[in-house]
Write a protein that holds these residues in place. Structure first.
Motif, PDB file in Angstrom:
ATOM      1  N   LEU A 185      37.050  56.864  25.335  1.00  0.00           N
ATOM      2  CA  LEU A 185      37.413  55.636  26.047  1.00  0.00           C
ATOM      3  C   LEU A 185      36.582  55.533  27.319  1.00  0.00           C
ATOM      4  O   LEU A 185      36.519  56.483  28.105  1.00  0.00           O
ATOM      5  CB  LEU A 185      38.900  55.634  26.409  1.00  0.00           C
ATOM      6  CG  LEU A 185      39.888  55.683  25.242  1.00  0.00           C
ATOM      7  CD1 LEU A 185      41.307  55.828  25.750  1.00  0.00           C
ATOM      8  CD2 LEU A 185      39.764  54.432  24.382  1.00  0.00           C
ATOM      9  N   THR A 186      35.953  54.382  27.539  1.00  0.00           N
ATOM     10  CA  THR A 186      35.191  54.147  28.769  1.00  0.00           C
ATOM     11  C   THR A 186      35.532  52.768  29.316  1.00  0.00           C
ATOM     12  O   THR A 186      35.859  51.852  28.555  1.00  0.00           O
ATOM     13  CB  THR A 186      33.670  54.225  28.525  1.00  0.00           C
ATOM     14  OG1 THR A 186      33.299  53.219  27.585  1.00  0.00           O
ATOM     15  CG2 THR A 186      33.270  55.595  27.980  1.00  0.00           C
ATOM     16  N   LEU A 187      35.446  52.642  30.626  1.00  0.00           N
ATOM     17  CA  LEU A 187      35.750  51.365  31.270  1.00  0.00           C
ATOM     18  C   LEU A 187      34.858  51.190  32.491  1.00  0.00           C
ATOM     19  O   LEU A 187      34.779  52.069  33.343  1.00  0.00           O
ATOM     20  CB  LEU A 187      37.223  51.311  31.701  1.00  0.00           C
ATOM     21  CG  LEU A 187      37.609  50.125  32.609  1.00  0.00           C
ATOM     22  CD1 LEU A 187      37.501  48.815  31.849  1.00  0.00           C
ATOM     23  CD2 LEU A 187      39.012  50.304  33.165  1.00  0.00           C
ATOM     24  N   GLU A 188      34.198  50.043  32.569  1.00  0.00           N
ATOM     25  CA  GLU A 188      33.469  49.656  33.775  1.00  0.00           C
ATOM     26  C   GLU A 188      34.147  48.402  34.309  1.00  0.00           C
ATOM     27  O   GLU A 188      33.957  47.303  33.788  1.00  0.00           O
ATOM     28  CB  GLU A 188      31.991  49.386  33.468  1.00  0.00           C
ATOM     29  CG  GLU A 188      31.169  49.143  34.728  1.00  0.00           C
ATOM     30  CD  GLU A 188      29.691  48.967  34.426  1.00  0.00           C
ATOM     31  OE1 GLU A 188      28.901  48.845  35.382  1.00  0.00           O
ATOM     32  OE2 GLU A 188      29.326  48.939  33.242  1.00  0.00           O
ATOM     33  N   ALA A 189      34.967  48.562  35.311  1.00  0.00           N
ATOM     34  CA  ALA A 189      35.841  47.490  35.788  1.00  0.00           C
ATOM     35  C   ALA A 189      35.155  46.638  36.844  1.00  0.00           C
ATOM     36  O   ALA A 189      34.164  47.037  37.455  1.00  0.00           O
ATOM     37  CB  ALA A 189      37.128  48.082  36.358  1.00  0.00           C
ATOM     38  N   ASN A 190      35.722  45.452  37.067  1.00  0.00           N
ATOM     39  CA  ASN A 190      35.271  44.591  38.152  1.00  0.00           C
ATOM     40  C   ASN A 190      35.831  45.094  39.477  1.00  0.00           C
ATOM     41  O   ASN A 190      36.800  45.853  39.529  1.00  0.00           O
ATOM     42  CB  ASN A 190      35.732  43.145  37.920  1.00  0.00           C
ATOM     43  CG  ASN A 190      35.067  42.531  36.711  1.00  0.00           C
ATOM     44  OD1 ASN A 190      33.881  42.704  36.493  1.00  0.00           O
ATOM     45  ND2 ASN A 190      35.843  41.823  35.907  1.00  0.00           N
ATOM     46  N   HIS A 191      35.218  44.635  40.553  1.00  0.00           N
ATOM     47  CA  HIS A 191      35.700  44.993  41.888  1.00  0.00           C
ATOM     48  C   HIS A 191      36.917  44.142  42.234  1.00  0.00           C
ATOM     49  O   HIS A 191      37.080  43.036  41.740  1.00  0.00           O
ATOM     50  CB  HIS A 191      34.580  44.747  42.908  1.00  0.00           C
ATOM     51  CG  HIS A 191      34.717  45.562  44.155  1.00  0.00           C
ATOM     52  ND1 HIS A 191      35.688  45.334  45.089  1.00  0.00           N
ATOM     53  CD2 HIS A 191      33.995  46.620  44.624  1.00  0.00           C
ATOM     54  CE1 HIS A 191      35.566  46.197  46.079  1.00  0.00           C
ATOM     55  NE2 HIS A 191      34.538  46.992  45.818  1.00  0.00           N
ATOM     56  N   VAL A 192      37.798  44.680  43.107  1.00  0.00           N
ATOM     57  CA  VAL A 192      38.987  43.935  43.507  1.00  0.00           C
ATOM     58  C   VAL A 192      38.645  42.804  44.469  1.00  0.00           C
ATOM     59  O   VAL A 192      39.436  41.886  44.670  1.00  0.00           O
ATOM     60  CB  VAL A 192      40.033  44.867  44.169  1.00  0.00           C
ATOM     61  CG1 VAL A 192      40.525  45.896  43.187  1.00  0.00           C
ATOM     62  CG2 VAL A 192      39.461  45.532  45.411  1.00  0.00           C
ATOM     63  N   ILE A 193      37.463  42.842  45.072  1.00  0.00           N
ATOM     64  CA  ILE A 193      37.110  41.858  46.099  1.00  0.00           C
ATOM     65  C   ILE A 193      36.741  40.521  45.463  1.00  0.00           C
ATOM     66  O   ILE A 193      35.984  40.477  44.500  1.00  0.00           O
ATOM     67  CB  ILE A 193      35.938  42.392  46.964  1.00  0.00           C
ATOM     68  CG1 ILE A 193      35.702  41.508  48.197  1.00  0.00           C
ATOM     69  CG2 ILE A 193      34.680  42.528  46.154  1.00  0.00           C
ATOM     70  CD1 ILE A 193      36.708  41.700  49.268  1.00  0.00           C
ATOM     71  N   PRO A 194      37.273  39.400  45.962  1.00  0.00           N
ATOM     72  CA  PRO A 194      36.789  38.097  45.508  1.00  0.00           C
ATOM     73  C   PRO A 194      35.321  37.912  45.870  1.00  0.00           C
ATOM     74  O   PRO A 194      34.868  38.380  46.929  1.00  0.00           O
ATOM     75  CB  PRO A 194      37.674  37.105  46.284  1.00  0.00           C
ATOM     76  CG  PRO A 194      38.884  37.878  46.685  1.00  0.00           C
ATOM     77  CD  PRO A 194      38.413  39.284  46.897  1.00  0.00           C
ATOM     78  N   ALA A 195      34.582  37.266  45.001  1.00  0.00           N
ATOM     79  CA  ALA A 195      33.136  37.163  45.173  1.00  0.00           C
ATOM     80  C   ALA A 195      32.743  36.502  46.491  1.00  0.00           C
ATOM     81  O   ALA A 195      31.716  36.848  47.091  1.00  0.00           O
ATOM     82  CB  ALA A 195      32.528  36.387  44.003  1.00  0.00           C
TER      83      ALA A 195
END
Length: 799
Positions: free
Chosen positions: A360-370
């Motif tokens: 299992l691998t995950l590359e998540a988005n950042h919590v900061i709004p763009a």
């Protein structure tokens, strides 16, 4: 749960804890006991973890609640209180724990794992900040031993062997091996090649190294026999050391000798494991370097320079080029391995280096709004000079001056904290020298306090304190300007707040302490400027050998080729530095990548973290970039200021509403004249409250007096004698106060409001000294006002 840590963090012995090598210091103290050389230390360390007292001590630990959860500081504090060694205490607690926290080299390094008795069989391992696991695994599977190290071990064996009643022959074998290794290292001097001004190397494959030893009678079988001898000797010593057996008076080999012999033969055992399949994952490198030392007892020469002696020193390095050598045992033994980090990508290369197929691998988005982060690259500086961070270009004055002008413009645009990461310490030192010569350093220092990361890790804490202190000053200055009531200290008469530096800029290095794991939240880092791309030293022998190793195996294994591996090392370090900026979803900040290669080479952008590459913009010219950056910063500075003003107005409004049914409070303290305070008590016949020192919210000490006239807060009438306990300043965090009962008096803070007075007042202090974060907190929780007596006039005034 349990926490494992080294003696460096847990030793509490007054003598050993101050020594440079605490492991050796602890061993020496125990040796004195065995030799009866120090009657006062007959029991060795007075803090020893006595085997017969373990159950008693564990009961004490449970009574203090540390069996449920604690950190290193808690255990050290308890150890001092009950006079028990925290180092051995933590090891014993870890054996019973369900969850054990430790540095991850404790798990990965087979030598440390064995000495700490850390079981990994059928367990779950979670590796946080795991982007460095590749390097840590390779380092754990190798080592470096100087000719002098083997010489000291030889002396130790000769000294102990003649006095050891049961192991004289075995220790003599160890002494012969140490003598052989000294000669073996020295005999390779004629074969060495120069790789620098004062450095020469001779490189062998693992197979060639083993063959060399075999010819001289130290092949795989004799080495395995030596390892058994060492395992037996040191297991006996470890048992004696751990259980403090006073009846065992046999002399022991030093901890330094133990580390050398045990470590060397364990690495050789790794090389020969699995029917010697790992031999060519190693390179044996004999290194000769020039070491410069001041002559013993020598003073300065006629010209004022110290007499320095230069001599060649020799060392043997066994470098592992494959992380899977030590990860294989962990992979085969554990139930699960979980690795987490913000900079693991690209995942494919990470898995191939560790030889672990993660299901299992995950590359998540950042919590900061763009919209709360600005990310850009710049190819030219303010005077249109090209910004290319290659080694050849960075050495020119033109590049150094242009980079200085760029950083100056960023510091003029961005408030509070700015971090500037450079590829190396050598470039940092060149820039500092050049900017000081040209005057740019002085100009920059008028804008922000300049702090530089030092090569010496001992200066790190002081560096951080200077940086954070400058940020707090800039926050105070901003809050002061918004308040419209700036006051300056007596040390700077006639100056305005605008005359002082607004924040700080830290010049740091990728792969340094600042770039790894530190949390520069909010105003501590409103911008991160990354200069160049931090490629490893191309001419470093170990880097060169790793590249050649990957090139050779990439055709038949999933390993990346040498060039691809080399690039990934640079961008992992760069991504770590970029992550210092944005630390939570309400944060905001700017990231500026200073190098024209980002615009020219798309694959460089693809190596950046997902949250960075998705928002990046390229600027070829400096003015558009600076205008965009200024617009971004101004918007969020205005937003922060509006939020602060709104919270202040809300606080004033709530204060005025509360004041309709409130009156002032008088606080008497030993800081004031006792007769004046007593007179005030006699005249006003007040109600008296006894307020104690609460862990997080106390305002006054236990026996201070609070004199309060009637108010909506219910207060029991009680008299109390004044004492000499000083008044303590209030903490920044204040809990709401409910109606007080007699049982609650000692734990409740006293809060009172007054209409028409400025908010953010501190007890006996200046309101302007509060930071922005403290003011925001006060706005959320309500203001705290106190009226105190003037000891000279007897009049009261508000603070």
């Amino acid at each position: 749960m349990g926490v494992l840590a080294s003696r460096d963090h847990t030793c509490i012995h007054p003598q050993v804890s101050r020594s440079a090598n605490k492991n050796e210091g602890c061993k020496t103290l125990n040796d004195r006991r065995l030799a009866r050389q120090d009657p006062q230390q007959k029991g060795g360390c007075s803090y020893r973890w006595q085997g017969k007292e373990k159950l008693k001590t564990q009961g004490q630990i449970r009574s203090y609640g540390l069996d449920k959860g604690w950190d290193i500081e808690d255990l050290v504090s308890l150890g001092r209180r009950i006079r028990v060694c925290p180092y051995y205490g933590s090891r014993d607690l870890a054996e019973q724990a369900q969850i054990v926290f430790s540095p991850y080299n404790y798990l990965i390094d087979p030598r440390v794992r064995r000495s700490m008795k850390i079981p990994i069989d059928k367990n779950v391992i979670i590796l946080d900040e795991a982007h460095n696991i590749e390097d840590c695994a390779r380092e754990s599977a190798g080592g470096s031993w100087s000719q002098e190290d083997f010489h000291l071990a030889l002396n130790d064996c000769e000294k102990i062997g003649n006095r050891h009643p049961t192991m004289e022959r075995e220790i003599d074998q160890l002494a012969q091996f140490c003598s052989y290794m000294m000669q073996w290292i020295g005999k390779h001097a004629p074969k060495m090649k120069s790789v620098g001004f004062d450095r020469e190397v001779h490189v062998m494959t693992g197979t060639e190294f083993v063959a060399n030893l075999s010819v001289d009678g130290y092949g795989p079988e004799p080495l395995a026999e030596l390892k058994k001898i060492i395992d037996y000797i040191f297991s006996e010593q470890l048992e004696s050391d751990y259980n403090d057996k006073e009846e065992n008076e046999e002399p022991q080999l030093s901890a330094v000798t133990q580390a050398l012999l045990e470590g060397f033969l364990m690495i050789v055992d790794l090389m020969l494991s699995g029917n010697h399949v790992r031999r060519d994952d190693y390179r044996a490198v004999v290194v000769r370097t020039v070491e410069r030392k001041q002559k013993k007892g020598a003073g300065s020469s006629f010209f004022g320079k110290a007499n320095i002696a230069s001599q060649w020193t020799y060392a043997l390095n066994l470098w592992c080029l494959n992380s899977a050598v030590v990860m294989h045992e962990i992979k085969e033994s554990t139930r699960s391995i979980i690795v987490t980090s913000g900079t693991l990508s690209p995942m494919a290369s990470y898995q191939s280096e560790l030889d672990i197929d993660f299901k299992l691998t995950l590359e998540a988005n950042h919590v900061i709004p763009a919209q709360r982060v600005w990310i850009g690259t710049i190819s030219q500086g303010p005077k249109n000079s090209l910004l290319n961070g290659t080694f050849k270009v960075t050495g020119t004055f033109e590049y150094q001056d242009e980079l200085g002008r760029l950083l100056l413009s960023v510091c003029q645009t961005i408030p509070h904290g700015v971090l500037c990461f450079l590829p190396s310490y050598s470039l940092l030192e060149k820039l500092v020298a050049r900017w000081q010569d040209t005057g740019l350093w002085q100009h920059l220092s008028t804008l922000k306090t300049i702090v530089c990361e030092s090569r010496d890790s001992r200066d790190f804490e002081e560096t951080l304190k200077s940086f954070y202190s400058a940020i707090e000053d800039s926050e105070n200055a901003l809050s002061c300007n918004l308040n419209g009531s700036c006051e300056l200290s007596d040390e700077s008469p006639g100056k305005k707040k605008s005359d002082f530096p607004s924040g700080a800029v830290m010049l740091a290095v990728c792969r340094g302490k600042v770039s790894e794991g530190l949390d520069f939240t909010d105003n501590n880092a409103r911008a991160v400027v990354c200069v160049g791309i931090p490629f490893p030293n191309f001419k470093d022998t170990q880097v060169e050998l790793k590249r050649q190793y990957n090139d050779k195996l990439s055709a038949t294994t999933p390993l990346l080729n040498g060039s691809e591996w080399y690039e990934i090392q640079a961008f992992r370090a760069l991504n770590q530095a970029l992550g210092r900026c944005i630390r939570h979803k309400a944060d905001w900040g700017a990231i500026l990548l200073v190098d024209d290669r980002f615009a020219k080479t798309p694959r460089y952008v693809n190596q950046l973290s997902k949250w960075v590459r998705s928002s990046i913009r390229h600027f070829n010219c400096f003015p558009p970039m600076l205008n965009s950056l200024k617009e971004f910063a101004d918007n969020f500075v205005a937003e922060d200021a509006a939020s602060l003003i709104a919270s202040q107005q809300q606080l004033i409004l709530s204060t005025q509403q509360e004041s309709q049914s409130s009156t002032a409070m008088v606080v008497s303290s030993p800081y004031f004249d006792r007769s004046s305070a007593a007179a005030a008590v006699a005249v006003s016949s007040p109600q008296v409250v006894n307020v104690s020192e609460d862990e997080g919210n106390s305002l006054l000490s236990e026996n201070d007096i609070s004199i309060v006239e009637p108010s909506p807060v219910k207060i029991n009438q009680r008299s109390h004698e004044m004492n000499a306990t000083p008044v303590r300043p209030p903490y920044s965090k204040m809990a709401p106060v409910a109606a007080l009962h007699p049982q609650e008096m000692k734990a409740a803070p006293v809060r009172h409001s007054l209409a028409g007075k400025k908010p953010f007042a501190t007890l006996l202090g200046n309101s302007n000294k509060l930071s922005m974060s403290q003011r925001k907190l006060a706005a959320e929780n309500g203001s705290h006002y106190f009226q105190f007596m003037d000891p000279t006039s007897g009049n009261s005034k508000f603070s």
